[in-house]
Design a protein around this motif. Structure first.
Motif, PDB file in Angstrom:
ATOM      1  N   SER A  33      28.867  44.701  12.626  1.00  0.00           N
ATOM      2  CA  SER A  33      27.677  44.131  13.257  1.00  0.00           C
ATOM      3  C   SER A  33      27.664  44.402  14.752  1.00  0.00           C
ATOM      4  O   SER A  33      28.680  44.791  15.350  1.00  0.00           O
ATOM      5  N   SER A  34      26.528  44.152  15.383  1.00  0.00           N
ATOM      6  CA  SER A  34      26.407  44.329  16.834  1.00  0.00           C
ATOM      7  C   SER A  34      27.349  43.386  17.567  1.00  0.00           C
ATOM      8  O   SER A  34      27.900  43.743  18.620  1.00  0.00           O
ATOM      9  N   ASP A  35      27.554  42.182  17.024  1.00  0.00           N
ATOM     10  CA  ASP A  35      28.459  41.227  17.667  1.00  0.00           C
ATOM     11  C   ASP A  35      29.889  41.740  17.676  1.00  0.00           C
ATOM     12  O   ASP A  35      30.614  41.577  18.670  1.00  0.00           O
ATOM     13  N   GLU A  66      20.452  46.071   6.580  1.00  0.00           N
ATOM     14  CA  GLU A  66      20.085  44.713   6.968  1.00  0.00           C
ATOM     15  C   GLU A  66      21.170  43.750   6.485  1.00  0.00           C
ATOM     16  O   GLU A  66      21.693  43.895   5.384  1.00  0.00           O
ATOM     17  N   MET A  67      21.501  42.754   7.295  1.00  0.00           N
ATOM     18  CA  MET A  67      22.486  41.754   6.901  1.00  0.00           C
ATOM     19  C   MET A  67      21.872  40.828   5.857  1.00  0.00           C
ATOM     20  O   MET A  67      20.723  40.441   5.970  1.00  0.00           O
ATOM     21  N   GLY A  72      19.786  40.525  11.532  1.00  0.00           N
ATOM     22  CA  GLY A  72      20.767  41.423  12.141  1.00  0.00           C
ATOM     23  C   GLY A  72      21.005  42.654  11.286  1.00  0.00           C
ATOM     24  O   GLY A  72      20.516  42.753  10.160  1.00  0.00           O
ATOM     25  N   THR A  73      21.743  43.593  11.822  1.00  0.00           N
ATOM     26  CA  THR A  73      22.015  44.845  11.125  1.00  0.00           C
ATOM     27  C   THR A  73      23.511  45.114  11.066  1.00  0.00           C
ATOM     28  O   THR A  73      24.293  44.598  11.872  1.00  0.00           O
ATOM     29  N   LEU A  74      23.890  45.897  10.087  1.00  0.00           N
ATOM     30  CA  LEU A  74      25.273  46.331   9.934  1.00  0.00           C
ATOM     31  C   LEU A  74      25.308  47.851   9.979  1.00  0.00           C
ATOM     32  O   LEU A  74      24.416  48.522   9.453  1.00  0.00           O
TER      33      LEU A  74
END
Length: 298
Positions: A33-35, A66-67, A72-74
């Protein structure tokens, strides 16, 4: 923020992102993820991450998803062989692949691909043929609509709604397999006298009676069916639910032997005393009238 005009800085960020994605791929490829990316790059570099990821996606080295259940995105690293195959595709073929890819394990009908791509039938058929030959997509048939084909990614397994789950073989319900499984479970419960679903699950798993993987939920479906058929009986305990062999039910076959309560004929058939009167209900219940008297109507 410092700029990344320096090619060395950009290459450095690119390699660190690839290392992060490779580590994820080795650990099951669940996605980054972006995090997570933010934790692995410097604060002044993070603003440049989307540019680098877009370059990797343009090279077909990274996929975006898509998460599930949240925003959010993966990002996932694409297999190198798939990357090579994707790089050989035309723009039209990539577009078709993207539509199929978005359907995940549910698959997508041909008409929906055509609507999403606005391609002619001839161009679409050609693109699909290329994608199938390179093992990027495959066709499956739904148990609900056996005459129509669904397209999905080659490495995906169809959902149970599509495949029918373990109870179907080649889109046909496997009566023999289900019957064998029911028989095994019933015999196992009889031997154990009483057992839980977990015990049934472990026994089936060790037995080898099933060549496909079955979950506890799968086996609960079978056990529930056995209870509905009065083969097993459910026992609700304070801590759990267990099962035992069902007690024999009442045999109602004798009902077919009960005579009518009223004779349909005022006289014996033929009117000449020949033939036989039906048994009267009161005589049948009394059980003290001999058969001759009943047959004579006395």
């Amino acid at each position: 923020l410092r700029t990344m005009d320096d090619g060395e800085d950009e290459r450095n960020l690119r390699e660190r992102l690839l290392d992060l994605l490779r580590a994820d791929a080795d650990d099951g490829n669940s996605g980054v993820s972006s995090d997570v990316i933010k934790e692995h790059v410097a604060e002044d570099e993070f603003a440049h991450v989307p540019t680098v990821l877009n370059d990797l996606m343009a090279e077909n080295r990274v996929e975006v998803f898509e998460m599930e259940g949240q925003r959010g995105t993966l990002y996932k690293l694409r297999d190198e062989k798939d990357t090579e195959k994707m790089n050989e595709l035309t723009n039209e073929q990539i577009l078709v692949f993207q539509v199929i890819d978005a359907s995940d394990s549910s698959g997508v009908w041909l008409r929906d691909i055509k609507a999403a791509t606005s391609m002619t039938q001839q161009a679409l058929s050609k693109a699909l043929k290329v994608l199938e030959s390179r093992k990027l997509v495959k066709t499956v048939r739904s148990v609900q609509q056996k005459t129509k084909k669904l397209y999905m990614r080659y490495d995906k397994q169809p959902t149970r709604e599509v495949s029918g789950g373990p109870w179907y073989t080649d889109q046909e319900f496997d009566h023999e397999f289900v019957g064998a499984l029911k028989k095994y479970i019933t015999q196992m419960v009889v031997r154990a006298q009483q057992c839980s679903l977990d015990e049934i699950y472990n026994a089936v798993k060790k037995s080898g009676v099933s060549t496909v993987s079955l979950s506890r939920d799968d086996l609960k479906v079978v056990v529930d069916a056995l209870c509905a058929d009065s083969d097993l009986e459910r026992i609700n305990l304070a801590t759990a639910t267990e099962y035992k062999k069902a007690r024999p039910g009442v045999d109602f076959a004798w009902i077919s032997e009960v005579p009518g309560g009223e004779c349909p004929w005022p006289e014996p058939p033929g009117g000449d005393g020949e033939g036989a009167w039906p048994k009267y209900l009161d005589a049948w219940l009394a059980q003290d009238v001999d058969e001759d008297s009943i047959m004579d109507g006395r």
